[in-house]
Structures are given as structure tokens and as C-alpha cells.
Design an enzyme around this catalytic site. Structure first.
Site, PDB file in Angstrom:
ATOM      1  N   CYS A   2       2.999 -33.522  90.118  1.00 20.49           N
ATOM      2  CA  CYS A   2       3.424 -32.647  89.024  1.00 20.49           C
ATOM      3  C   CYS A   2       2.618 -32.893  87.752  1.00 20.49           C
ATOM      4  O   CYS A   2       2.152 -34.007  87.513  1.00 20.49           O
ATOM      5  CB  CYS A   2       4.889 -32.878  88.725  1.00 20.49           C
ATOM      6  SG  CYS A   2       5.953 -32.730  90.144  1.00 20.49           S
ATOM      7  N   ARG A  27      -4.324 -31.864  90.548  1.00 21.45           N
ATOM      8  CA  ARG A  27      -3.401 -32.926  90.942  1.00 21.45           C
ATOM      9  C   ARG A  27      -2.577 -32.528  92.166  1.00 21.45           C
ATOM     10  O   ARG A  27      -1.958 -33.389  92.789  1.00 21.45           O
ATOM     11  CB  ARG A  27      -2.466 -33.256  89.779  1.00 21.45           C
ATOM     12  CG  ARG A  27      -3.191 -33.808  88.567  1.00 21.45           C
ATOM     13  CD  ARG A  27      -2.252 -33.899  87.398  1.00 21.45           C
ATOM     14  NE  ARG A  27      -1.195 -34.859  87.644  1.00 21.45           N
ATOM     15  CZ  ARG A  27      -1.243 -36.140  87.298  1.00 21.45           C
ATOM     16  NH1 ARG A  27      -2.309 -36.609  86.706  1.00 21.45           N
ATOM     17  NH2 ARG A  27      -0.245 -36.950  87.542  1.00 21.45           N
ATOM     18  N   TRP A  74       5.106 -30.209  92.295  1.00 18.52           N
ATOM     19  CA  TRP A  74       4.864 -30.570  93.709  1.00 18.52           C
ATOM     20  C   TRP A  74       6.230 -30.968  94.245  1.00 18.52           C
ATOM     21  O   TRP A  74       6.787 -31.987  93.835  1.00 18.52           O
ATOM     22  CB  TRP A  74       3.878 -31.732  93.767  1.00 18.52           C
ATOM     23  CG  TRP A  74       3.338 -32.035  95.127  1.00 18.52           C
ATOM     24  CD1 TRP A  74       2.251 -31.470  95.734  1.00 18.52           C
ATOM     25  CD2 TRP A  74       3.814 -33.027  96.043  1.00 18.52           C
ATOM     26  NE1 TRP A  74       2.037 -32.027  96.968  1.00 18.52           N
ATOM     27  CE2 TRP A  74       2.992 -32.986  97.193  1.00 18.52           C
ATOM     28  CE3 TRP A  74       4.861 -33.945  96.031  1.00 18.52           C
ATOM     29  CZ2 TRP A  74       3.174 -33.822  98.289  1.00 18.52           C
ATOM     30  CZ3 TRP A  74       5.057 -34.769  97.125  1.00 18.52           C
ATOM     31  CH2 TRP A  74       4.209 -34.702  98.233  1.00 18.52           C
ATOM     32  N   ASN A  99       8.341 -34.810  85.185  1.00 16.14           N
ATOM     33  CA  ASN A  99       7.620 -35.463  86.294  1.00 16.14           C
ATOM     34  C   ASN A  99       8.411 -36.700  86.681  1.00 16.14           C
ATOM     35  O   ASN A  99       8.959 -37.376  85.808  1.00 16.14           O
ATOM     36  CB  ASN A  99       6.225 -35.928  85.862  1.00 16.14           C
ATOM     37  CG  ASN A  99       5.267 -34.778  85.696  1.00 16.14           C
ATOM     38  OD1 ASN A  99       5.614 -33.621  85.951  1.00 16.14           O
ATOM     39  ND2 ASN A  99       4.051 -35.090  85.261  1.00 16.14           N
ATOM     40  N   GLY A 100       8.420 -37.037  87.976  1.00 12.27           N
ATOM     41  CA  GLY A 100       9.115 -38.252  88.408  1.00 12.27           C
ATOM     42  C   GLY A 100      10.339 -37.920  89.223  1.00 12.27           C
ATOM     43  O   GLY A 100      10.527 -36.775  89.657  1.00 12.27           O
ATOM     44  N   GLU A 483     -12.843 -44.186 106.730  1.00  5.96           N
ATOM     45  CA  GLU A 483     -12.967 -43.259 105.602  1.00  5.96           C
ATOM     46  C   GLU A 483     -13.495 -41.898 106.075  1.00  5.96           C
ATOM     47  O   GLU A 483     -13.027 -40.847 105.622  1.00  5.96           O
ATOM     48  CB  GLU A 483     -13.868 -43.879 104.523  1.00  5.96           C
ATOM     49  CG  GLU A 483     -14.250 -42.979 103.361  1.00  5.96           C
ATOM     50  CD  GLU A 483     -13.071 -42.525 102.506  1.00  5.96           C
ATOM     51  OE1 GLU A 483     -11.931 -42.902 102.790  1.00  5.96           O
ATOM     52  OE2 GLU A 483     -13.304 -41.738 101.579  1.00  5.96           O
ATOM     53  N   LYS A 487     -11.504 -38.442 105.559  1.00  6.42           N
ATOM     54  CA  LYS A 487     -12.099 -37.290 104.856  1.00  6.42           C
ATOM     55  C   LYS A 487     -12.000 -36.057 105.736  1.00  6.42           C
ATOM     56  O   LYS A 487     -11.627 -34.992 105.275  1.00  6.42           O
ATOM     57  CB  LYS A 487     -13.577 -37.539 104.516  1.00  6.42           C
ATOM     58  CG  LYS A 487     -13.884 -38.486 103.384  1.00  6.42           C
ATOM     59  CD  LYS A 487     -13.550 -37.984 102.006  1.00  6.42           C
ATOM     60  CE  LYS A 487     -12.155 -38.393 101.614  1.00  6.42           C
ATOM     61  NZ  LYS A 487     -11.997 -39.629 100.909  1.00  6.42           N
ATOM     62  N   GLU A 490      -8.303 -34.801 106.126  1.00 10.24           N
ATOM     63  CA  GLU A 490      -7.587 -34.276 104.959  1.00 10.24           C
ATOM     64  C   GLU A 490      -8.135 -32.937 104.472  1.00 10.24           C
ATOM     65  O   GLU A 490      -7.370 -32.138 103.950  1.00 10.24           O
ATOM     66  CB  GLU A 490      -7.482 -35.314 103.830  1.00 10.24           C
ATOM     67  CG  GLU A 490      -8.664 -35.500 102.931  1.00 10.24           C
ATOM     68  CD  GLU A 490      -8.395 -36.537 101.814  1.00 10.24           C
ATOM     69  OE1 GLU A 490      -9.298 -37.325 101.540  1.00 10.24           O
ATOM     70  OE2 GLU A 490      -7.307 -36.538 101.223  1.00 10.24           O
ATOM     71  N   HIS A 506     -10.229 -50.738 124.559  1.00  7.99           N
ATOM     72  CA  HIS A 506      -8.844 -51.220 124.558  1.00  7.99           C
ATOM     73  C   HIS A 506      -7.864 -50.067 124.358  1.00  7.99           C
ATOM     74  O   HIS A 506      -6.705 -50.298 124.029  1.00  7.99           O
ATOM     75  CB  HIS A 506      -8.663 -52.285 123.468  1.00  7.99           C
ATOM     76  CG  HIS A 506      -9.540 -53.474 123.677  1.00  7.99           C
ATOM     77  ND1 HIS A 506      -9.312 -54.397 124.667  1.00  7.99           N
ATOM     78  CD2 HIS A 506     -10.681 -53.865 123.066  1.00  7.99           C
ATOM     79  CE1 HIS A 506     -10.266 -55.329 124.632  1.00  7.99           C
ATOM     80  NE2 HIS A 506     -11.120 -55.008 123.670  1.00  7.99           N
ATOM     81  N   LYS A 605      -3.437 -35.020  94.251  1.00  9.62           N
ATOM     82  CA  LYS A 605      -4.486 -35.956  93.839  1.00  9.62           C
ATOM     83  C   LYS A 605      -3.896 -37.315  93.483  1.00  9.62           C
ATOM     84  O   LYS A 605      -4.397 -38.350  93.907  1.00  9.62           O
ATOM     85  CB  LYS A 605      -5.246 -35.365  92.646  1.00  9.62           C
ATOM     86  CG  LYS A 605      -6.384 -36.242  92.129  1.00  9.62           C
ATOM     87  CD  LYS A 605      -7.489 -36.357  93.159  1.00  9.62           C
ATOM     88  CE  LYS A 605      -8.646 -37.216  92.692  1.00  9.62           C
ATOM     89  NZ  LYS A 605      -9.478 -37.640  93.848  1.00  9.62           N
TER      90      LYS A 605
HETATM   91  C1  AGP Z   1      -8.469 -39.853  99.352  1.00 11.76           C
HETATM   92  O1  AGP Z   1      -9.345 -38.877  99.770  1.00 11.76           O
HETATM   93  C2  AGP Z   1      -7.083 -39.473  99.274  1.00 11.76           C
HETATM   94  N1  AGP Z   1      -6.844 -38.237  98.668  1.00 11.76           N
HETATM   95  C3  AGP Z   1      -6.044 -40.562  99.042  1.00 11.76           C
HETATM   96  O2  AGP Z   1      -6.039 -41.319 100.211  1.00 11.76           O
HETATM   97  C4  AGP Z   1      -6.196 -41.520  97.821  1.00 11.76           C
HETATM   98  O3  AGP Z   1      -7.315 -42.328  97.983  1.00 11.76           O
HETATM   99  C5  AGP Z   1      -4.908 -42.353  97.701  1.00 11.76           C
HETATM  100  O4  AGP Z   1      -3.823 -41.491  97.454  1.00 11.76           O
HETATM  101  C6  AGP Z   1      -4.984 -43.418  96.643  1.00 11.76           C
HETATM  102  O5  AGP Z   1      -5.150 -42.865  95.371  1.00 11.76           O
HETATM  103  P1  AGP Z   1      -5.610 -43.755  94.142  1.00 11.76           P
HETATM  104  O6  AGP Z   1      -6.957 -44.274  94.440  1.00 11.76           O
HETATM  105  O7  AGP Z   1      -5.584 -42.812  92.967  1.00 11.76           O
HETATM  106  O8  AGP Z   1      -4.594 -44.854  94.004  1.00 11.76           O
END
Ligand code: AGP
Length: 610
Positions: A2, A27, A74, A99-100, A483, A487, A490, A506, A605
Site C-alpha cells: 500500500c 510498490r 494491496w 498502511n499496515g 535467483e 526471476k 515471478e 537425488h 515491491k
Molecule cells: C525479488 O525479485 C523479489 N521481488 C523479492 O523476492 C524481494 O527480493 C524480497 O521481497 C525482499 O525484498 P527486500 O530486498 O526489499 O527486503
């Protein structure tokens, strides 16, 4: 997640609110709204979907005012509906954005129902609007009503409130969620993120936990948790407007991938400016904090966690320290054994990830006071809660998929490993010079990796129609495989898994068939021969291989084995260079599948809820 923006001015604030909400879109959100006080009434526009749809509705209604608040939501409590979108209004008199999460919202809801309040939404937020309204009925000011209300709330909040009976005031409160005040000339602002107001002002006050504040056109008064008026420092934000604009790029993710040589160079420059691997880089108390470190505990989420996994190899090999890496949301609920000599390192792009913040609080509660935050947002919650800080200089990262934050985190973590090694007498002057040299050459190697984009884009066409993919790596390149898989999943929504190549037989080998592309990160390091054997295991099962290997490795393409050569092996920093092609692969696959690259479905975000 949010986002909040609010303004009080002598001009129409609606364009400011809409512009601010657009800048907060990155965000992640699913509905948006604004409320203004105009001609003795509160008017509101809310829409599910994009800010642009809400903006069109506001234009159609001819909304204009000198006082207003806006929000991107959100969904947490209650579905994605217009009635759950913020602002929430109580009795047609006051409007509020939040927010929260209010943890005691159910008990407060019962209490307010008994007092005669009716609820229009399923949100926890609406109780706060009614509570403030209830306190106002006792004849107190809007600020006093807010101050009385927050004392009855459990949970986390950033709040901004307007009231038609007080058209010259905007009040705000903060606990557990970021909130700042922007200071203008004859106008003032409130926002959850500086990007929302940076086109109007750069002078900001970061509210502390428990603070409330009252904004008028002429001034700002801030009060602490005991309602005593306090002075808070005024900062000048360094966030550049350029970093918030797309420029010639199609997506922020594309822009941010291409910014990496510059972001890494800026982060390295900070290290060079401090004279190399000097403890002072991490803050003025760093000598004392880092002096007798016995082990390192890294805490982070998502991509930042993968940066931590890579760092473990460096911290063990260079500093000779035991290093544990935990996902923050797991660590905070484990019965951990605290060690006061352990350095607790949190890694975060945003600095406001709730799980990482809570894990840090928990680590401290176990008597672990040596805390270091590696963070891209200097004034955010994590650095403020840590004794030491190393600021990554990636610049604002807007794309939900983290790219330049990741590679700059790796630079920072490598620097930490060498600094700890130096303090422990394990890294001599010649080695320090070698490591510095490697860092100096890194932006160039990353640029070479970026030049592979056309080749990677061709591979992406083969990935686009697939449903699954495997990513393999060994050693420091295993977290890069993780990673790469994150990527891809997501932003392209292709199911992908990262595995240490040695684990293949395994279990995951059972998945391999002609429909399962397998990406291998196979630089010319000590583990190359082992990775080659793993590749044979896949080929023997008909799997199609996509291998990233160094220019100087002996690896070559063959039937079913595609090869892209990354720059010459850059030694210990190789995982940073190999992060680039897996980012490009995900980006181009997402493009080919036509997904919303910068705002992937269901994701935000900054993850500021549990
Ligand atoms: C990364 O592509 C993601 N969107 C997500 O995993 C992100 O890295 C994670 O939420 C941690 O966020 P931060 O680095 O702001 O703490």
C-alpha cells in the site's frame, strides 16, 4: 505494498495526489482512491485496477481541492472491491488512508458497533476512521482524536486523516510502517515513500515510531508517542527524478538491468572513497562492533536472501568465519540460540520488509547487539534499527523484480567478507589490492555480460512456450541458479526451480524430459568438470541444456546443448557477472509471453505485511 500520499496547499492538490499515486504504483496494488475536503464536504473517488482509471473518474467528477489524501491498496483484509479501497470515511465527515494491519480490529469493530457505527467494508482500516470520529465527538481537535485513537490500536500503521470540519489541517501517525512529511513553500505533504512527493519537495522529515503530526499550509508540528511536541531532523532526499522515470526504456526492469554497470560503479566508488576495505565504511562504531565477531548470521527474504547465500561462500572462505543464512520469516519463529559475538546482517533493497525487520528484532531480543544492515534505501526502517549500515548505491529500484539491488548487494557483501578477513588478519595488503582491482573491473565485465542480450533474447523465444524450467549451478553460482529461477517465475509465470547441480540425481532428474529446459551456470572454476558430468546426466535423459559459461572455458555447444559465453572468468566475483544473463533471460521470456513485467500479478515491491 500500500502507498499513501497527502497534501495541504494553496493550489489544487488533486494533480499532486494522482501524480504521487502513480509514482507509488511500483510498490504493487490492486485499487486506488483519493478523498478531498471541498466546500465543507468530503468527496471521494475509488476504483479497483489502475490509478489511471481512478484519475479518469476524478477528472469526470471535476474533483479539485486544497486538502486531500490518496492511497494505493494491496488487499489484505477484505477482497479487491471498491468498498474495501481507501480512503475510508466516517459519518461523511472525516476520511482516512492506512498502511499496515490493525491486529485488534475485531474487538474495536464490536465496540464501535455497540456505539452505533455501521461498517461498509471488510477492512481493518474502517475501524480507525470510526474511532477517530468517536473521539472527535468528545469535542477534541482532529489531532487529539488521532492521538487518542492510536493508543487504542495494536498493530502497524501509517495513517493520514482529513476532516471537513477542519479544512486547514491534515493529521498523520506512524507505527511500524514508513511515513514521512514533505516540507514545501506554503504547502506540506505526507507520503509513505519519498518518490510520491519528490516532484514537489526534497525536504523531508522521517517520522519516528509512535509519532503523530499536524500539517497546515504554514507549518508542521510533530509529537512523540507521549504526545509531547518534538523537533525531528530535516533531510534533503537524494532520490533523483530520473531514477523514477522510464526514459527510453520499455520497462523499469529493462532500465534497471542496464543500469547495473553504473550502480555497481557507484557502490564500488563508495568503497574506494573510504580508502578500501576499512571498517569505517560500515559506520563510526564499526571498529568496536566488528572487532571480535565470532560468526555471521544473515537474515533476508527473496532475492536478498539469495545474495546472502552467495555471501556465505565469501565470508567462510575469505574471513574464515562460520556463516548461517536464514529466510527471515523462518528465523523469527525458530528457537534460535543467541550469541552476543555473532554479527547479525540483514539484507534488503527496500529496508522495510516486515519479516526481515521482525527477524532483526528477534535476533536482538536474543542478546545479539552486533547488527549490520545492507540496504538500498538509507532512511528506511532496517538501517535505522541497526548499529552498522552499508548503503548500496543502486538508486531507486522500481521494477518488482529486483535486479540492480541484487548485484550491488553482492558487491557490499563481498566488501564485508574482505573487511572481516582483514580485521582477522587473514587478508594481507597484496590480497586487498587484488580484491579492489577485481571490484574496479567489475562494471566493465557486467557491461560485457549485458552485450549478450541479443543471444539471450533468442533463447527466451524457446522458453516462452514452456511450462517448467530447471536452473543448475554449483558453489557461488548455485544461488545465482536460485535467483534465475525466481526471476523467471515471478515475471513470466513459468514454474522454475533452482538446484545445486550435484543434487540433480537425488530427485529433480526425474522431471527431466524433452519439454524441460535446463539452464546451467557453468563458469570456468574449480567445479566446472563436476558441472560437466551433471550436464551429461541431463543430456542422457533427453533434456535440452542452455549453458552460460566463460569465454575461456573449454565448454562447447553440441546437439541439445546451447552455449552462451559470458566474459572471461572474473574469479571470485563471477556470480555477480552471471546474474546478468539470467535476469535478461527472465526479462525477454516475460516479454515474449506478454506479461506485465514491472508489476507481476499478485506481487508487491515492498512486502510490509507478514
Ligand atoms: C525479488 O525479485 C523479489 N521481488 C523479492 O523476492 C524481494 O527480493 C524480497 O521481497 C525482499 O525484498 P527486500 O530486498 O526489499 O527486503
Amino acid at each position: 505494498m500500500c502507498g499513501i500520499v497527502g497534501a495541504i496547499a494553496q493550489r489544487d492538490v488533486v494533480p499532486l495526489l494522482v501524480d504521487g499515486l502513480k509514482r507509488l504504483e511500483y510498490r504493487g496494488y490492486d485499487s486506488a482512491g483519493i478523498a478531498v475536503v471541498v466546500a465543507d464536504s468530503v468527496r471521494r473517488v475509488r476504483r479497483t485496477g489502475r490509478v489511471a482509471e481512478m484519475e479518469a473518474a476524478a477528472l469526470a467528477e471535476g474533483l479539485g481541492a486544497n486538502l486531500g489524501i490518496g492511497h494505493t491498496r494491496w488487499a489484505t483484509h477484505g477482497g479487491v472491491t471498491e468498498s474495501n479501497a481507501h480512503p475510508h470515511i466516517s459519518d461523511g465527515e472525516l476520511a482516512l488512508v492506512h498502511n499496515g494491519i490493525i491486529e485488534n480490529h475485531e474487538a474495536q469493530r464490536e465496540r464501535l458497533r455497540a456505539l452505533g457505527y455501521a461498517f461498509e467494508s471488510q477492512t481493518d482500516t474502517e475501524v480507525v476512521a470510526h474511532l477517530i470520529h468517536h473521539h472527535r465527538k468528545q469535542g477534541v481537535s482532529l489531532l487529539a482524536a488521532l492521538q487518542a485513537t492510536v493508543k487504542e490500536l495494536h498493530g502497524a500503521y501509517a495513517l493520514a486523516v482529513i476532516d471537513k470540519r477542519d479544512p486547514a489541517t491534515l493529521v498523520t501517525a506512524r507505527m511500524g510502517c514508513p511515513l514521512l512529511i514533505g516540507l514545501g513553500e506554503g504547502e506540506n505533504f505526507v507520503a509513505s515513500d519519498v518518490s510520491a512527493i519528490v516532484s514537489a519537495t526534497r525536504r523531508v522529515i522521517f517520522l519516528e515510531e509512535g509519532d503523530t503530526a499536524e500539517l497546515t499550509c504554514d507549518g508542521v508540528r510533530v509529537f512523540d508517542a507521549s504526545d509531547a511536541q518534538v523537533m525531528r531532523e530535516v533531510h534533503v532526499s537524494e532520490v533523483s527524478l530520473a531514477s523514477l522515470e522510464l526514459g527510453p526504456y520499455r520497462h523499469f526492469m529493462q532500465k534497471e538491468i542496464h543500469e547495473q554497470p553504473r550502480a555497481i560503479a557507484d557502490t564500488v566508488e563508495g568503497i574506494l572513497d573510504a580508502g578500501g576495505f576499512d571498517a569505517a565504511l560500515f559506520g563510526k562504531d564499526a571498529d568496536a562492533v566488528l572487532a571480535d565477531v565470532a560468526s555471521v548470521q544473515i537474515l533476508a527474504c527473496g532475492t536478498s536472501y539469495y545474495a546472502g547465500l552467495t555471501a556465505r561462500y565469501w565470508i567462510e572462505a575469505i574471513a574464515g568465519l562460520p556463516c548461517a543464512v536464514d529466510i527471515a520469516s523462518e528465523y523469527r519463529y525458530r528457537s534460535v540460540v543467541g550469541n552476543p559475538k555473532q554479527l547479525v546482517v540483514t539484507i534488503s533493497q527496500s529496508g522495510e520488509t516486515l519479516d526481515t525487520m521482525e527477524a532483526l528484532k528477534y535476533a536482538k531480543a536474543q542478546g545479539q547487539d552486533k547488527t549490520l544492515s545492507i540496504c538500498n534505501v538509507p532512511e528506511s526502517a532496517l538501517p535505522r534499527a541497526s548499529k552498522l549500515v552499508l548503503h548500496t548505491r543502486a538508486g531507486a529500484e522500481i521494477g518488482v523484480a529486483s535486479t540492480k539491488a541484487f548485484t550491488t548487494q553482492l558487491v557490499a557483501l563481498f566488501t564485508l567478507a574482505v573487511t572481516l578477513g582483514k580485521l582477522r588478519g587473514r587478508v594481507d595488503t597484496a590480497q586487498q589490492a587484488d580484491f579492489l582491482n577485481a571490484l574496479r573491473h567489475l562494471p566493465g565485465s557486467v557491461q560485457h555480460a549485458l552485450n549478450l542480450e541479443p543471444q539471450v533474447a533468442l533463447w527466451a523465444e524457446k522458453f516462452a512456450p514452456r511450462q517448467h524450467a530447471l536452473f543448475l549451478g554449483r558453489g557461488t553460482h548455485y544461488p545465482i541458479a536460485l535467483e534465475g529461477a525466481l526471476k523467471l517465475k515471478e515475471i513470466s509465470y513459468i514454474h522454475a526451480e533452482g538446484y545445486p547441480a550435484g543434487e540433480l540425481k537425488h530427485g529433480p532428474l526425474a522431471l527431466v524430459d524433452t519439454q524441460m529446459p535446463v539452464v546451467v551456470i557453468a563458469p570456468n572454476d574449480a567445479l566446472l568438470e563436476k558441472v560437466k558430468s551433471n550436464i551429461q546426466e541431463v543430456r542422457a535423459r533427453g533434456g535440452e541444456m542452455f549453458v552460460f559459461t566463460d569465454a575461456d572455458s573449454s565448454f562447447s555447444a553440441s546437439e541439445g546443448v546451447h552455449v552462451i559465453r559470458t566474459p572471461r572468468h572474473v574469479g571470485i566475483l563471477s556470480p555477480i557477472v552471471h546474474a546478468i544473463p539470467v535476469q535478461l533471460l527472465a526479462y525477454h521470456t516475460a516479454l515474449a509471453r506478454g506479461t506485465d513485467v514491472d508489476k507481476p500479478r499478485n506481487l508487491a515491491k515492498s512486502v510490509t505485511v507478514e
